[in-house]
Design an enzyme around this catalytic site. Structure first.
Site, short mmCIF file in Angstrom:
data_model
loop_
_atom_site.label_atom_id
_atom_site.label_comp_id
_atom_site.label_asym_id
_atom_site.label_seq_id
_atom_site.Cartn_x
_atom_site.Cartn_y
_atom_site.Cartn_z
N ALA A 11 -5.63 -4.61 -6.73
CA ALA A 11 -4.37 -3.98 -6.62
C ALA A 11 -4.28 -2.94 -7.77
O ALA A 11 -5.35 -2.93 -8.60
CB ALA A 11 -3.39 -5.03 -7.04
N LYS A 12 -3.20 -2.16 -7.44
CA LYS A 12 -3.08 -1.09 -8.65
C LYS A 12 -1.75 -0.75 -8.64
O LYS A 12 -1.06 -0.78 -7.49
CB LYS A 12 -3.76 -0.10 -8.59
N GLY A 13 -0.90 -0.52 -9.68
CA GLY A 13 0.38 -0.01 -9.88
C GLY A 13 0.64 1.12 -10.99
O GLY A 13 -0.19 1.07 -11.97
#
Length: 425
Positions: free
Chosen positions: A114-116
């Site tokens: 994931a990444k944000g």
């Protein structure tokens, strides 16, 4: 540099998504992987876009845009950093979430990628504004995060304090303390000892193993480290303690060089005291670019991405490169190093200590039992050696680069998990 779990900056020549897909296809070419699985891995599972209203200190309200990309969760909950930076984009988050999938798989961690992030310059926020932004961002993401769903971590522009605010905001809404919702927190609220230094320590461990693989004597090995921050300083001190000669280090203002080697504990890193590296009393001062081209045994680029490019790759004199930073080598430079037979140990292996100790932190939070620093170091050593051995076996058995071998290990594990679970109709 923050002690992030994560991932790799996009190459200057292509977007993050394009680079991640290219690396996927290179690895798939060496494996008998179902084409349907490869096609699934080319795309994220979900991408969330949120709008975050924040009250500024002067009473005005400003709107910020935030993202959270989920790539693949076949091996476990999503895992990846949250960054505050003006250049955050949806495509960047998607590409970086893909890299986190590979990184977790190569370390054999039960996580997906994931990444944000939020499109904001954190330097333009007061501490109170940053706290309000973080708490509201946590609330906006609350439906899609959680200790068994998606576990964020610090990245560019965020730090342990940011994670503490994020965890507190989530916990208040859940009605109970949930330390496992994020990693990279201060130890006093469920963080792990050794977390901030873990990426640099893992770079040191992998460099030590690579030196041994090529039959070098570590006490006769010279090392140059670009970026004497959290990652670079911990890697340099680890290698110095084991007899290597660290002859050059740098910060954002410049580099210092001593052919006889530095006492790396005497040089304060840039995170401890900004400006102390370049102002240190050393025999010679260099630019950051000149450091990269020194005639040394090992070069560790541990500052920013895209510093080894098509423009300087033929001038690099190091016999081996170990990537401490995320994405320091562009695609063109990679090709040149392959032609020149200069081994490049990739970031998703070398600096994976961050996400590995984040996994340890997650386990500690779930079990409500903290580990001593000595245990963290012992467990990290075990996991890094296990990953190194898996990559080394692929490297020795195939005519591939270290980067390709690393991605082959990751993809084979992900593909096997997809094959076992099947496709929901």
């Amino acid at each position: 540099m923050t002690g992030s779990d994560d991932s790799t900056e996009p190459n200057a020549e292509e977007s993050a998504v394009e680079t991640a897909r290219r690396q996927l296809e290179r690895a798939a070419a060496h494996l008998d992987v179902d084409e349907g699985t490869v096609e699934r891995l080319r795309y994220p599972k979900d991408v969330y876009r949120v709008t975050i209203p924040v009250e500024r200190d002067d009473g005005t309200t400003e709107m910020f845009t935030g993202y959270r990309a989920h790539h693949d969760s076949v091996r476990g909950p999503f895992k990846g950093g949250l960054r505050y930076h003006p250049d955050v984009t949806e495509d960047e988050c998607v590409g970086l979430s893909m890299w986190m999938t590979w990184k977790c798989a190569v370390m054999d961690l039960p996580f997906g990628g994931a990444k944000g992030g939020v499109v904001v310059n954190p330097k333009e926020l007061s501490q109170n504004e940053k706290e309000r932004l973080t708490r509201r961002f946590a609330e906006e993401l609350r439906p899609v995060i959680g200790p068994m769903k998606d576990i964020p971590a610090p990245d560019m522009g965020t730090d342990p304090q940011t994670m503490a605010w994020f965890m507190d905001a989530y916990s208040m809404q859940e009605g109970q303390t949930e330390p496992g919702v994020v990693t990279g927190k201060p130890p006093v609220v469920g963080g792990s000892h050794g977390r901030e230094g873990a990426p640099g320590r893992s770079v040191g461990i992998i460099t030590r193993e690579a030196i041994d693989f090529y039959g070098w004597d570590i006490e006769e090995t010279t090392v140059a480290v670009q970026g004497f921050g959290s990652v670079g300083a911990n890697a340099a001190r680890y290698l110095d303690d084991r007899g290597a000669s660290v002859v050059a280090v740098s910060d954002v203002d410049g580099a210092i060089y001593d052919p006889d080697g530095f006492d790396t504990n005497d040089v304060e890193d840039h995170d401890e005291t900004p400006g102390m590296v370049s102002s240190y009393d050393a025999p010679e001062s260099l630019t950051n670019d000149e450091l990269l081209e020194l005639d040394v045994d090992v070069l560790i680029p541990a500052a920013i991405g895209n510093v080894l490019t098509g423009g300087n790759a033929r001038d690099i004199q190091a016999d081996m490169i170990v990537e401490g930073a995320n994405g320091p080598t562009t695609s063109t430079a990679d090709q040149i190093f392959e032609e020149r037979e200069i081994p490049v140990i990739p970031d998703i292996l070398a600096n994976a200590g961050g996400v590995t100790v984040s996994y340890f932190e997650w386990l500690q939070d779930i079990n409500r039992r903290s580990w001593r620093l000595e245990r963290v170091h012992e467990e990290l050593e075990t996991e890094m050696l296990r990953a190194w051995d898996a990559v080394r076996e692929e490297y020795e058995s195939r005519d591939v680069t270290w980067r390709d071998a690393t991605y082959i290990v990751a993809l084979s594990r992900i593909a096997e998990a997809h094959d076992s679970r099947g496709l929901w109709p």
